[in-house]
Structures are given as C-alpha cells and as structure tokens.
Design an enzyme around this catalytic site. Structure first.
Site, PDB file in Angstrom:
ATOM      1  CE1 TYR A 108      -3.335  -2.679  -0.038  1.00 51.71           C
ATOM      2  CE2 TYR A 108      -3.791  -2.282   2.276  1.00 51.71           C
ATOM      3  CZ  TYR A 108      -4.050  -2.956   1.107  1.00 51.71           C
ATOM      4  OH  TYR A 108      -5.045  -3.910   1.079  1.00 51.71           O
ATOM      5  N   GLY A 134     -18.063  -1.080  -5.084  1.00 50.85           N
ATOM      6  CA  GLY A 134     -18.085   0.108  -5.938  1.00 50.85           C
ATOM      7  C   GLY A 134     -19.469   0.461  -6.420  1.00 50.85           C
TER       8      GLY A 134
END
Length: 289
Positions: free
Chosen positions: A48, A206
C-alpha cells in the site's frame, strides 16, 4: 483463529499516498476515532502506498499513546510491485522463505510493532511452494512475530494445497452484493467447512459509482427496504454480507468518520430471509433455480 477481530475492519489502503495522504496527526486522530467506535482491527499490506503507508501508520500509532494490545494489525505480503521503492522489472509474486520473513519483518519495523496479529499471503502465485511458506510461517510464529496466518484472494483448490501443509486460519477475498462469485466457486463453503475466518474486501463493490444493469436492478428494489429497515443503502449492502452463515467480516475502505459510523450500525441489521433473496435476485438478474 486466535485473533479476535472487530465486527468491521478498517482498511488502510487509502490512508497514505494512494488516497487521502493523511498527516501523522490526522492518522493519529483517525486511529483514536476508530477505537472509540469499536473498530480495533486495521488492515494493511506492505504494498500500500508503494510500500510507504505502513510506515506512515506506524509513525501515527507510535505517537498515539494507544497500547498495542488494544488493536489488531493485519498485513499482507508477496506482491513485488514496479515502483521507485523496489528494483523490480515486472510485477510478480515472491513467496520464498527469505522474502516472506523479510517482508513480515519490514512490516513490523514500519508499523512499529513487535508482532502482527494476522499475516496474509496477498495473492496466489502459480510458483508457490508450500514448503517455503511452511518454513517461513513456522519461524515467524515461533519467534512471536505473527500470531495467525492466512491468505487473501485464494480459491478453494489453492487453499487446499497450502492447507495440506500449513494450518490456514482465514481468507480475505472480494465479496459484495455486486460481486458474489464466492458463493458459486466454493470459497464460502470451504471456509465454513474448515471453520476459517472470512473477510471481504470491497464489501460495497463500488456500487455507488456503477452504471450497469445490475446496479439498476438493485437500485429498483432498495427503496422499500430502506424504509423498512430505516437504513442507508450502504448499510443494507453490508447487512446482506453479514447475513451469510460464514460470518464474513467486511473490510471497509472509507476513512470518512460518518461512513465508518454508518458501517458499524449495519451490524445491528438482521435482514429477513426473503429480503436477502430479493437483493440476491436483483444482483443476479434472475430468480434462484
């Protein structure tokens, strides 16, 4: 699984340069907020922020005054990414004993902790050798550097290969009302059978940015359910996941405080059986067989 996770896990992928790019002070405040709301588990991966976000989180945690035992830290390893922080020619997976140990120890250093509550193999590799993983995990656990070991994005057959040599305690995979192939491909059945912990990344799928026939079908059936349960759309989508007997724990990617509160309240909603199937049918576009 030895580690007790919070009902909603906080995903930290967007906390660093891949998203909000929070300052140390902002991260410190957000960590405290999450604990006050009961979100004690924080989900990381070495990759990340191009291998930078764990270090940023670690700096914030070190200044927070929070006792290590108050939180649970998950991290993942294995993805070698093309970035200025790594001398890689191509994105690939590395699950050699040496790399797993090195990566886990880097995460410990960056997060400023002596141990990880959970270490996951981030994605399956076609070249994964179970003996390499076994030796690495055994060493890390014997040294007290990791407590639980698991996988992420592994199919049942891929888990079987590892499970023959190494006890796996959990799998973190994509699962939502929008993306629920884990029901069909045996992933959830496998976790139930072997009493493994299930964690879902992208638990909203999403949904709010989708312009698809599937999203339209779901939006058509939501209004009556929103009124019935006095809930928000994202709460119903999370409640749909939480209804599954595998006791899936959502990993929410939001860093918005209000949305974290909303997600936590979703755990109080128990969808009635037929309401769950109304949403399922809308997702699939046809009634169940």
């Amino acid at each position: 699984m030895k580690t007790k996770l919070s009902d909603i896990i906080i995903g930290c992928m967007s906390w660093g340069i891949w998203g909000k790019n929070f300052s140390t002070k902002e991260m410190d405040e957000l960590i405290h907020f999450c604990l006050e709301e009961g979100n004690t588990t924080f989900d990381h991966a070495d990759i990340y922020g191009g291998y930078t976000t764990e270090e940023s989180f670690g700096k914030a945690f070190s200044t927070s005054g929070i006792e290590r035992e108050q939180i649970q830290l998950i991290s993942k390893c294995g993805i070698q990414y093309k970035t200025e922080n790594r001398d890689n020619k191509v994105k690939h997976y590395d699950y050699s004993k040496e790399y797993i140990i090195w990566s886990a120890e880097q995460s410990l250093k960056n997060l400023q902790t002596d141990y990880l509550d959970v270490l996951l193999l981030h994605r399956p590799s076609p070249l994964l050798e179970t003996n390499e993983v076994l030796e690495a995990v055994t060493q890390l656990q014997e040294q007290g550097k990791i407590i639980d070991f698991g996988v992420s994005n592994f199919t049942p057959s891929q888990m079987d290969v590892l499970q023959s040599e190494i006890p796996i305690t959990c799998n973190q995979f994509e699962f939502s009302l929008v993306q629920n192939t884990a029901i069909d491909n045996g992933t959830l059945d496998y976790l139930l059978k072997h009493k493994m912990k299930a964690m879902s990344w992208s638990p909203l799928g999403g949904f709010f940015s989708l312009e698809t026939e599937q999203a339209s079908r779901i939006k058509e059936v939501l209004p009556s359910l929103l009124e019935k349960y006095n809930a928000t759309e994202d709460q119903l989508l999370l409640a749909w996941i939480l209804k599954h007997p595998a006791a899936v724990v959502p990993v929410v990617g939001t860093s918005n405080k209000e949305r974290i509160k909303i997600a936590n309240d979703a755990t109080k909603i128990n969808l009635e059986l037929q309401d769950w199937f109304i949403l399922y049918e809308a997702s699939r576009g046809h009634k169940v067989a």
